[in-house]
Scaffold this active site. Sequence first.
Site, PDB file in Angstrom:
ATOM      1  N   ARG A  89     -43.780   6.425  34.155  1.00  0.00           N
ATOM      2  CA  ARG A  89     -44.878   7.401  33.549  1.00  0.00           C
ATOM      3  C   ARG A  89     -46.427   6.884  33.905  1.00  0.00           C
ATOM      4  O   ARG A  89     -47.256   7.474  33.624  1.00  0.00           O
ATOM      5  CB  ARG A  89     -44.692   6.847  32.089  1.00  0.00           C
ATOM      6  CG  ARG A  89     -43.521   7.265  31.532  1.00  0.00           C
ATOM      7  CD  ARG A  89     -43.374   7.035  30.097  1.00  0.00           C
ATOM      8  NE  ARG A  89     -44.275   8.153  29.282  1.00  0.00           N
ATOM      9  CZ  ARG A  89     -43.981   9.020  28.692  1.00  0.00           C
ATOM     10  NH1 ARG A  89     -42.614   9.530  28.916  1.00  0.00           N
ATOM     11  NH2 ARG A  89     -44.743   9.695  27.950  1.00  0.00           N
ATOM     12  N   GLU A 135     -45.536  14.773  48.060  1.00  0.00           N
ATOM     13  CA  GLU A 135     -45.788  14.158  47.096  1.00  0.00           C
ATOM     14  C   GLU A 135     -44.888  12.512  47.523  1.00  0.00           C
ATOM     15  O   GLU A 135     -45.476  11.464  46.768  1.00  0.00           O
ATOM     16  CB  GLU A 135     -45.009  14.337  45.879  1.00  0.00           C
ATOM     17  CG  GLU A 135     -43.707  14.458  45.774  1.00  0.00           C
ATOM     18  CD  GLU A 135     -43.256  14.896  44.191  1.00  0.00           C
ATOM     19  OE1 GLU A 135     -43.790  14.822  43.226  1.00  0.00           O
ATOM     20  OE2 GLU A 135     -42.210  15.655  44.358  1.00  0.00           O
ATOM     21  N   ASN A 186     -51.128   6.650  24.415  1.00  0.00           N
ATOM     22  CA  ASN A 186     -50.770   7.555  25.401  1.00  0.00           C
ATOM     23  C   ASN A 186     -51.462   9.008  25.211  1.00  0.00           C
ATOM     24  O   ASN A 186     -51.202   9.249  23.993  1.00  0.00           O
ATOM     25  CB  ASN A 186     -49.090   7.578  25.443  1.00  0.00           C
ATOM     26  CG  ASN A 186     -48.933   8.676  26.664  1.00  0.00           C
ATOM     27  OD1 ASN A 186     -49.439   9.090  27.472  1.00  0.00           O
ATOM     28  ND2 ASN A 186     -47.701   9.338  26.094  1.00  0.00           N
ATOM     29  N   GLY A 187     -52.037   9.433  25.957  1.00  0.00           N
ATOM     30  CA  GLY A 187     -52.847  10.707  25.813  1.00  0.00           C
ATOM     31  C   GLY A 187     -54.292  10.556  26.176  1.00  0.00           C
ATOM     32  O   GLY A 187     -54.797   9.852  26.708  1.00  0.00           O
ATOM     33  N   CYS A 238     -48.930   7.721  29.994  1.00  0.00           N
ATOM     34  CA  CYS A 238     -48.766   6.146  30.198  1.00  0.00           C
ATOM     35  C   CYS A 238     -47.469   5.794  29.320  1.00  0.00           C
ATOM     36  O   CYS A 238     -46.789   6.877  28.664  1.00  0.00           O
ATOM     37  CB  CYS A 238     -49.747   5.579  29.409  1.00  0.00           C
ATOM     38  SG  CYS A 238     -51.441   5.879  30.062  1.00  0.00           S
ATOM     39  N   HIS A 298     -50.551  36.387  59.312  1.00  0.00           N
ATOM     40  CA  HIS A 298     -51.928  36.712  58.615  1.00  0.00           C
ATOM     41  C   HIS A 298     -53.014  35.549  58.300  1.00  0.00           C
ATOM     42  O   HIS A 298     -53.782  35.654  57.602  1.00  0.00           O
ATOM     43  CB  HIS A 298     -51.565  37.269  57.265  1.00  0.00           C
ATOM     44  CG  HIS A 298     -50.793  38.564  57.152  1.00  0.00           C
ATOM     45  ND1 HIS A 298     -51.377  39.831  57.734  1.00  0.00           N
ATOM     46  CD2 HIS A 298     -49.476  38.951  57.146  1.00  0.00           C
ATOM     47  CE1 HIS A 298     -50.330  40.680  57.855  1.00  0.00           C
ATOM     48  NE2 HIS A 298     -49.309  40.257  57.366  1.00  0.00           N
ATOM     49  N   LYS A 347     -44.759  10.600  36.150  1.00  0.00           N
ATOM     50  CA  LYS A 347     -43.501  11.560  36.069  1.00  0.00           C
ATOM     51  C   LYS A 347     -44.035  12.835  35.151  1.00  0.00           C
ATOM     52  O   LYS A 347     -43.536  13.880  35.475  1.00  0.00           O
ATOM     53  CB  LYS A 347     -42.402  10.710  35.288  1.00  0.00           C
ATOM     54  CG  LYS A 347     -41.285  11.441  35.316  1.00  0.00           C
ATOM     55  CD  LYS A 347     -40.596  12.103  36.397  1.00  0.00           C
ATOM     56  CE  LYS A 347     -39.167  12.722  36.437  1.00  0.00           C
ATOM     57  NZ  LYS A 347     -39.096  13.253  37.418  1.00  0.00           N
ATOM     58  N   LYS A 352     -41.862  18.190  47.797  1.00  0.00           N
ATOM     59  CA  LYS A 352     -41.270  16.975  47.862  1.00  0.00           C
ATOM     60  C   LYS A 352     -41.464  16.133  48.937  1.00  0.00           C
ATOM     61  O   LYS A 352     -41.739  14.983  48.820  1.00  0.00           O
ATOM     62  CB  LYS A 352     -39.703  17.286  48.060  1.00  0.00           C
ATOM     63  CG  LYS A 352     -38.739  17.561  47.272  1.00  0.00           C
ATOM     64  CD  LYS A 352     -38.571  16.672  45.820  1.00  0.00           C
ATOM     65  CE  LYS A 352     -39.642  17.010  44.971  1.00  0.00           C
ATOM     66  NZ  LYS A 352     -39.486  17.634  43.830  1.00  0.00           N
ATOM     67  N   GLU A 404     -40.880  24.196  47.432  1.00  0.00           N
ATOM     68  CA  GLU A 404     -40.328  22.925  46.922  1.00  0.00           C
ATOM     69  C   GLU A 404     -40.023  21.633  48.073  1.00  0.00           C
ATOM     70  O   GLU A 404     -40.347  20.765  47.827  1.00  0.00           O
ATOM     71  CB  GLU A 404     -39.062  23.144  46.042  1.00  0.00           C
ATOM     72  CG  GLU A 404     -38.233  22.253  45.348  1.00  0.00           C
ATOM     73  CD  GLU A 404     -39.051  21.234  44.374  1.00  0.00           C
ATOM     74  OE1 GLU A 404     -40.186  21.837  44.303  1.00  0.00           O
ATOM     75  OE2 GLU A 404     -38.692  20.128  44.323  1.00  0.00           O
ATOM     76  N   TRP A 414     -51.203   5.256  33.231  1.00  0.00           N
ATOM     77  CA  TRP A 414     -51.693   6.114  34.446  1.00  0.00           C
ATOM     78  C   TRP A 414     -53.149   6.387  34.068  1.00  0.00           C
ATOM     79  O   TRP A 414     -53.529   7.051  32.928  1.00  0.00           O
ATOM     80  CB  TRP A 414     -50.761   7.411  34.450  1.00  0.00           C
ATOM     81  CG  TRP A 414     -51.155   8.292  35.508  1.00  0.00           C
ATOM     82  CD1 TRP A 414     -50.886   8.145  36.924  1.00  0.00           C
ATOM     83  CD2 TRP A 414     -51.808   9.591  35.594  1.00  0.00           C
ATOM     84  NE1 TRP A 414     -51.211   9.180  37.546  1.00  0.00           N
ATOM     85  CE2 TRP A 414     -51.926  10.038  36.827  1.00  0.00           C
ATOM     86  CE3 TRP A 414     -52.899  10.316  34.506  1.00  0.00           C
ATOM     87  CZ2 TRP A 414     -52.722  11.352  37.159  1.00  0.00           C
ATOM     88  CZ3 TRP A 414     -53.083  11.521  34.798  1.00  0.00           C
ATOM     89  CH2 TRP A 414     -53.285  12.022  36.307  1.00  0.00           C
TER      90      TRP A 414
HETATM   91  O1  M6R Z   1     -41.792  17.626  33.373  1.00  0.00           O
HETATM   92  P1  M6R Z   1     -42.073  18.929  34.033  1.00  0.00           P
HETATM   93  O2  M6R Z   1     -40.978  19.291  34.529  1.00  0.00           O
HETATM   94  O3  M6R Z   1     -43.042  19.767  33.123  1.00  0.00           O
HETATM   95  O4  M6R Z   1     -43.376  18.507  35.167  1.00  0.00           O
HETATM   96  C1  M6R Z   1     -43.869  19.172  35.878  1.00  0.00           C
HETATM   97  C2  M6R Z   1     -44.419  18.805  37.185  1.00  0.00           C
HETATM   98  O5  M6R Z   1     -45.360  17.865  37.038  1.00  0.00           O
HETATM   99  C3  M6R Z   1     -43.228  18.098  38.072  1.00  0.00           C
HETATM  100  O6  M6R Z   1     -42.198  19.177  38.422  1.00  0.00           O
HETATM  101  C4  M6R Z   1     -43.865  17.448  39.390  1.00  0.00           C
HETATM  102  O7  M6R Z   1     -44.261  18.670  40.236  1.00  0.00           O
HETATM  103  C5  M6R Z   1     -42.712  16.747  39.970  1.00  0.00           C
HETATM  104  N1  M6R Z   1     -43.050  15.291  40.197  1.00  0.00           N
HETATM  105  C6  M6R Z   1     -42.303  17.132  41.546  1.00  0.00           C
HETATM  106  O8  M6R Z   1     -41.315  16.401  41.955  1.00  0.00           O
END
Ligand code: M6R
Length: 615
Positions: free
Chosen positions: A27, A494, A101-102, A2, A510, A610, A491, A487, A75
């Site tokens: 966040r 998400e 936060n946590g 958060c 396979h 994030k 992208k 990757e 969040w």
């Molecule tokens: O802050 P971090 O790089 O440790 O975060 C890891 C993942 O949560 C982050 O890369 C996530 O997969 C991204 N939103 C992807 O775009």
Amino acid sequence: MCGIFGYTGEKTSPSLFISGLSRLEYRGYDSCGLAAILNGKVFLKKRSGKIHQLKKDLRKNRNIKIPICILHTRWATHGSPNKVNAHPHTDCKKEIAIVHNGIIENYLQLKNELIKKGHKFISQTDTEVIAHLIENFYNDSSKTEITLEKAVLKAVKKLKGSFSLGVISKKDPEKLIAVRKGSPLIIGIGKNRSFLASDIPALLAFVSKVIYLGDEEIAILVKEKIKVINFKGEEIRPEIEDVKIKLEEADKRGLEHFMLKEIFEQPKVIRKIFSSYHPAEGFNFPELRFSKDYLKELDKIYITACGTAYHAGYVAKYFLEKYCGLDVEIDVSSEFRYRRLNLKKDSLVIAISQSGETADTLASVREAKTKGAKILSLCNVMGSSLVKESDSVIFTLAGPEISVASTKTYTAQVFCLYLFSLFLGKLKKSLSEETIGRILKELEKIPFYQEEILKESWKVRKIANRFSRFGSFLFLGRGINYPSALEGALKLKEISYIPAEGYPAGEMKHGPIALIDEYRAIVCIALKDELHEKMISNMQEAKARKGKILALINDNDDQASSLSHNVIYIPQVLNQDLSPLLVAVCLQLFAYFVAKKRKCEIDQPRNLAKSVTVE
Ligand code: M6R
């Protein structure tokens, strides 16, 4: 995870606080709220949904001026994202308000104990227990004089888990208390005022000096006066640091989305990394504190990371093995931390994280440290928990990344690791000076190649519009571009919510080939590298099953072109090991334009945040 924002100082209009909180919305954006001390009472406003709703509500209180307050954007972890579960939370008498936060791991046990003592709970959150716990100590009649900070200190000692907190109370109306244990919190030092925030962007408009609160530390803020104590209650002298980021860096600058802005920033970021870590001659990693002898002797490296950062590590595995003759094991952090890895004293673990706050990555690092391993982290955020807990750091120098989807930090991570691998190859003499020189020359050209791709982004947009009607995607790559496929798929899924899978092309036969029909879009990374012929065969197999192929190819590749419905050209680098840095830009643009066409919330996709500070 958060976002927390707090203020103490001259009476100020709520719009200032809303502008600070808005910079933390990446966040979490399930609900939000504000608590202030006004006319001797706790004034509370909460909303489900995004911050603009709270802003609207506060317009009705246009004339209020607030001297002290805490704000939160959530969040959801415990309890659904409704108004009751929104922060701030209060005690029974609504005299204390807190934001958190946590995660509080032992909240159920504490809640039951407090209920037995007569406390009344209204939410399903773990957070509310903290407000009641502080109330419990604050109102303890056996102690005649107890300050807010003492009550907070007693309360936090009972909590298990990770938390950063902002606390205010009408009984101690001048004090804003900030607590950090395992989750980030930064104090902003202003003139006649102080702030607190979960991340730097929220403070950029207000202060130029900050304190990164350390783990298990509590700050007591009264206007500009700041006192820091540790969990033992001892006063400590915090380190005051200059803010190195400019406000413009955390701004969209007229663009529609942060993601687009961040995609376009990549050439600039890569140039900065190159000039910082390879100034004129040689290599210079200022925070790399391992001895040359230690690095020279390495024969194995472990990499741990999550999501996009994991994919960056996966690309690095290929060239670290090739250039440095090392064995490289890589795991997503949520697996790494539970594996019985044969880590020994002085094994090297590379932890990659944009935020430096990802719970699983931090847990992996802590686990590795118990076995005596050394930690090198690649991180984008100064003062983050990961940075504090690592033996050495390579900062990725990408500047603030606001969009939830990582873009520039991915290529920054990969680029930093290329430079690191050359440095290591030089130490270990696994690469000749001549080879290093040649690769460096190519690395220096990467920003120019990326600019070529960005200039032609309209072409990617046209193709993305066409492909946006597909209901599912397969991304195929081989060798060093297999992680690029992973990757690319991440992208797309998400931000557009289209099911997408990344696969090593050779593995299709396979199983996954059963998925292919005319309704499936297949993105093939088919550059002219040593595996090109193999990739062509895989494309033929996909085409024979009527899959709709979009291929990323180099110029003059008639073979790949003839098998594809559409192609996107990737500039040809002499050393194809560097191509992931170009493929990534292309696939980021592709995902962005597909999501835009489908009218998705690009910077704040549903269910995501994030930085993931929960397991
Ligand atoms: O802050 P971090 O790089 O440790 O975060 C890891 C993942 O949560 C982050 O890369 C996530 O997969 C991204 N939103 C992807 O775009």
